[in-house]
Design a protein around this motif. Structure first.
Motif, mmCIF file in Angstrom:
data_model
loop_
_atom_site.group_PDB
_atom_site.id
_atom_site.type_symbol
_atom_site.label_atom_id
_atom_site.label_comp_id
_atom_site.label_asym_id
_atom_site.label_seq_id
_atom_site.Cartn_x
_atom_site.Cartn_y
_atom_site.Cartn_z
ATOM 1 N N THR A 8 4.213 -9.179 5.923
ATOM 2 C CA THR A 8 5.133 -8.296 5.536
ATOM 3 C C THR A 8 4.171 -7.278 4.857
ATOM 4 O O THR A 8 3.282 -7.268 4.192
ATOM 5 C CB THR A 8 5.980 -8.933 4.250
ATOM 6 O OG1 THR A 8 6.468 -9.964 4.610
ATOM 7 C CG2 THR A 8 6.839 -7.724 3.610
ATOM 8 N N LEU A 9 4.476 -5.783 5.354
ATOM 9 C CA LEU A 9 3.870 -4.573 4.984
ATOM 10 C C LEU A 9 4.878 -3.933 4.048
ATOM 11 O O LEU A 9 5.876 -3.496 4.669
ATOM 12 C CB LEU A 9 3.268 -3.952 6.031
ATOM 13 C CG LEU A 9 2.700 -2.342 5.816
ATOM 14 C CD1 LEU A 9 1.586 -2.614 4.939
ATOM 15 C CD2 LEU A 9 2.581 -1.568 6.977
ATOM 16 N N LEU A 10 4.630 -3.706 2.933
ATOM 17 C CA LEU A 10 5.455 -2.807 2.029
ATOM 18 C C LEU A 10 4.819 -1.343 1.562
ATOM 19 O O LEU A 10 3.363 -1.513 1.301
ATOM 20 C CB LEU A 10 5.545 -3.317 0.808
ATOM 21 C CG LEU A 10 6.412 -4.878 0.972
ATOM 22 C CD1 LEU A 10 6.647 -5.599 -0.224
ATOM 23 C CD2 LEU A 10 7.787 -4.463 1.542
ATOM 24 N N LEU A 11 5.556 -0.348 1.891
ATOM 25 C CA LEU A 11 4.837 0.889 1.899
ATOM 26 C C LEU A 11 5.539 1.555 0.854
ATOM 27 O O LEU A 11 6.680 1.983 0.707
ATOM 28 C CB LEU A 11 5.033 1.844 3.072
ATOM 29 C CG LEU A 11 4.267 1.296 4.518
ATOM 30 C CD1 LEU A 11 4.659 2.104 5.588
ATOM 31 C CD2 LEU A 11 2.705 1.116 4.323
ATOM 32 N N ALA A 12 4.620 1.787 -0.462
ATOM 33 C CA ALA A 12 5.406 2.243 -1.651
ATOM 34 C C ALA A 12 5.551 3.831 -1.560
ATOM 35 O O ALA A 12 4.649 4.415 -1.022
ATOM 36 C CB ALA A 12 4.545 1.851 -2.768
ATOM 37 N N ALA A 54 -2.591 2.625 11.584
ATOM 38 C CA ALA A 54 -3.234 1.495 10.675
ATOM 39 C C ALA A 54 -2.193 0.512 10.307
ATOM 40 O O ALA A 54 -2.386 -0.628 10.218
ATOM 41 C CB ALA A 54 -3.698 2.070 9.489
ATOM 42 N N ALA A 55 -0.805 1.194 10.014
ATOM 43 C CA ALA A 55 0.205 0.102 9.842
ATOM 44 C C ALA A 55 0.770 -0.472 10.925
ATOM 45 O O ALA A 55 0.825 -1.999 10.804
ATOM 46 C CB ALA A 55 1.436 0.944 9.521
ATOM 47 N N GLU A 56 0.612 -0.153 12.306
ATOM 48 C CA GLU A 56 1.001 -1.124 13.341
ATOM 49 C C GLU A 56 -0.138 -2.247 13.478
ATOM 50 O O GLU A 56 0.240 -3.511 13.685
ATOM 51 C CB GLU A 56 0.786 -0.323 14.532
ATOM 52 C CG GLU A 56 0.864 -1.018 15.812
ATOM 53 C CD GLU A 56 0.908 -0.168 17.045
ATOM 54 O OE1 GLU A 56 0.466 -0.788 18.308
ATOM 55 O OE2 GLU A 56 0.722 0.991 17.103
ATOM 56 N N VAL A 57 -1.335 -2.015 13.127
ATOM 57 C CA VAL A 57 -2.623 -3.130 13.208
ATOM 58 C C VAL A 57 -2.256 -3.813 11.843
ATOM 59 O O VAL A 57 -2.256 -5.243 12.292
ATOM 60 C CB VAL A 57 -4.147 -2.221 13.029
ATOM 61 C CG1 VAL A 57 -5.108 -3.454 12.762
ATOM 62 C CG2 VAL A 57 -4.114 -1.472 13.994
ATOM 63 N N VAL A 58 -1.899 -3.337 10.896
ATOM 64 C CA VAL A 58 -1.392 -4.400 9.644
ATOM 65 C C VAL A 58 -0.596 -5.462 10.230
ATOM 66 O O VAL A 58 -0.680 -6.925 9.892
ATOM 67 C CB VAL A 58 -1.320 -3.662 8.652
ATOM 68 C CG1 VAL A 58 -0.784 -4.577 7.308
ATOM 69 C CG2 VAL A 58 -2.562 -2.996 7.870
ATOM 70 N N ARG A 59 0.583 -4.894 10.541
ATOM 71 C CA ARG A 59 1.850 -5.670 11.147
ATOM 72 C C ARG A 59 1.546 -6.818 11.992
ATOM 73 O O ARG A 59 2.290 -7.729 12.067
ATOM 74 C CB ARG A 59 2.837 -4.853 11.622
ATOM 75 C CG ARG A 59 3.483 -3.810 10.479
ATOM 76 C CD ARG A 59 4.904 -3.230 10.862
ATOM 77 N NE ARG A 59 5.486 -2.514 9.810
ATOM 78 C CZ ARG A 59 5.453 -1.199 9.558
ATOM 79 N NH1 ARG A 59 4.575 -0.344 10.542
ATOM 80 N NH2 ARG A 59 5.970 -0.596 8.572
ATOM 81 N N GLN A 60 0.258 -6.637 12.864
ATOM 82 C CA GLN A 60 0.106 -7.630 13.779
ATOM 83 C C GLN A 60 -0.600 -8.653 13.164
ATOM 84 O O GLN A 60 -0.872 -9.902 13.619
ATOM 85 C CB GLN A 60 -0.956 -6.881 14.932
ATOM 86 C CG GLN A 60 -0.213 -5.839 15.853
ATOM 87 C CD GLN A 60 -1.202 -5.276 16.523
ATOM 88 O OE1 GLN A 60 -2.407 -5.533 16.621
ATOM 89 N NE2 GLN A 60 -0.836 -4.333 17.300
ATOM 90 N N THR A 74 0.871 -1.209 0.024
ATOM 91 C CA THR A 74 -0.113 -0.069 0.075
ATOM 92 C C THR A 74 0.876 1.232 0.119
ATOM 93 O O THR A 74 2.122 1.244 0.001
ATOM 94 C CB THR A 74 -0.978 -0.111 1.321
ATOM 95 O OG1 THR A 74 -2.057 1.052 1.062
ATOM 96 C CG2 THR A 74 -0.159 0.291 2.417
ATOM 97 N N GLY A 75 0.179 2.292 -0.052
ATOM 98 C CA GLY A 75 1.075 3.649 -0.199
ATOM 99 C C GLY A 75 1.616 4.188 1.121
ATOM 100 O O GLY A 75 1.092 3.799 2.308
ATOM 101 N N ASP A 76 2.871 4.752 1.365
ATOM 102 C CA ASP A 76 3.150 5.279 2.580
ATOM 103 C C ASP A 76 2.590 6.520 3.071
ATOM 104 O O ASP A 76 2.978 6.875 4.201
ATOM 105 C CB ASP A 76 4.774 5.942 2.242
ATOM 106 C CG ASP A 76 4.792 7.115 1.115
ATOM 107 O OD1 ASP A 76 3.805 7.532 0.729
ATOM 108 O OD2 ASP A 76 5.930 7.356 0.875
ATOM 109 N N ALA A 77 1.356 6.946 2.416
ATOM 110 C CA ALA A 77 0.375 7.641 3.365
ATOM 111 C C ALA A 77 -0.329 6.951 4.152
ATOM 112 O O ALA A 77 -1.265 7.424 5.095
ATOM 113 C CB ALA A 77 -0.566 8.284 2.330
ATOM 114 N N LEU A 78 -0.373 5.497 4.503
ATOM 115 C CA LEU A 78 -1.285 4.818 5.318
ATOM 116 C C LEU A 78 -0.878 5.365 6.703
ATOM 117 O O LEU A 78 0.459 5.577 7.075
ATOM 118 C CB LEU A 78 -0.812 3.423 5.378
ATOM 119 C CG LEU A 78 -1.442 2.449 6.175
ATOM 120 C CD1 LEU A 78 -3.130 2.337 5.528
ATOM 121 C CD2 LEU A 78 -0.937 0.982 6.240
#
Length: 261
Positions: A254-258, A244-250, A236-240
């Motif tokens: 792998t979370l890739l921020l483009a 939200a990024a913390e929730v996703v990583r749980q 997803t975009g680095d504007a996340l």
């Protein structure tokens, strides 16, 4: 614990909404130590101020109905620059000789354009538009498999023919675009038949990659495709937002921020 003032409760509700994309009356009642009636009054006040949208049992940030399915051309112009950035990032995961599944969507459509020069690629898709991207490139080393099915407003081929075709296949990696994603409801779409096809895509693949611009976080479609945990990678975009990024990583390995700037 001293009872929180209304302003404090409202701040807590909005923080939870930003973190999870949705809030539930029952959970807020428990967390804040107040009655569900008080929670509903708080949600009414925040809805009146335009801070959230009330739904059955709670509230969300998304203002469109869960069953509304925008057409392909309308979605194509939304977050176009970010989708291109996601496509560039996703294409780095693909190597010559791979078998790749792309479900129908504008982000996977952008990804298709990044993949036409990869030799010996086998592509499975339920999108006539994505298939045409590859056909037009005339890369003779590539094999393109288009499922049959009934065409939806977002130009996906779905139904028994599509799911039966996908059930026979085993691919290296699936790239899946989604309508929405939240911690509670996972990945969703407004269309029940598309949800079925997308689950078949996931079942066919050894690795699952979801590609979705950051605005999809907090949105919920009518039908669940899968919980967040079903994805191996989210691009997803680095504007996340950091929350939200913390929730996703749980939930996702792998979370890739483009980069989108």
């Amino acid at each position: 614990m001293a009872e929180m003032l209304p302003q404090q409760r409202h701040r807590h509700i909005l923080e939870e909404l930003n973190r999870f994309g949705q809030v539930r009356v029952t959970e807020l009642s428990h967390d804040l130590g107040i009655s569900e009636m008080t929670v509903r009054r708080d949600l009414n006040a925040l809805a009146g101020a335009g801070e959230l949208v009330k739904v059955h049992g709670g509230a969300t940030r998304e203002q469109s109905a869960t069953s509304i399915e925008p057409g392909f051309m309308r979605k194509l112009g939304l977050a176009a620059a970010e989708k291109e950035a996601l496509a560039v990032c996703a294409a780095r995961l693909i190597e010559p000789g791979m078998s790749v599944a792309l479900n129908s969507g504008t982000t996977t459509y952008a990804l298709a354009s990044q993949c036409t020069g990869i030799d010996d690629l086998t592509v499975i898709t339920n999108s006539p538009r994505i298939a045409e991207v590859f056909y037009s490139a005339e890369n003779q080393t590539q094999t393109i498999i288009l499922t049959g099915g009934i065409r939806t407003p977002s130009d996906a081929l779905v139904g028994p023919l599509a799911t039966a075709a996908l059930a026979q296949l085993h691919v290296d990696i699936c790239f899946m675009g989604v309508h929405g994603m939240t911690a509670e409801d996972g990945f969703t779409t407004p269309n029940m038949l598309e949800a079925q096809a997308n689950r078949a895509f996931l079942a066919s693949a050894a690795q699952h990659v979801v590609v979705a611009d950051h605005s999809k976080w907090g949105m919920t479609g009518l039908c669940q495709i899968s919980p967040l945990e079903a994805a191996d990678i989210l691009i997803t975009g680095d504007a996340l937002s950091p929350d939200a990024a913390e929730v996703v990583r749980q939930s996702i390995e792998t979370l890739l921020l483009a980069p989108t700037a």
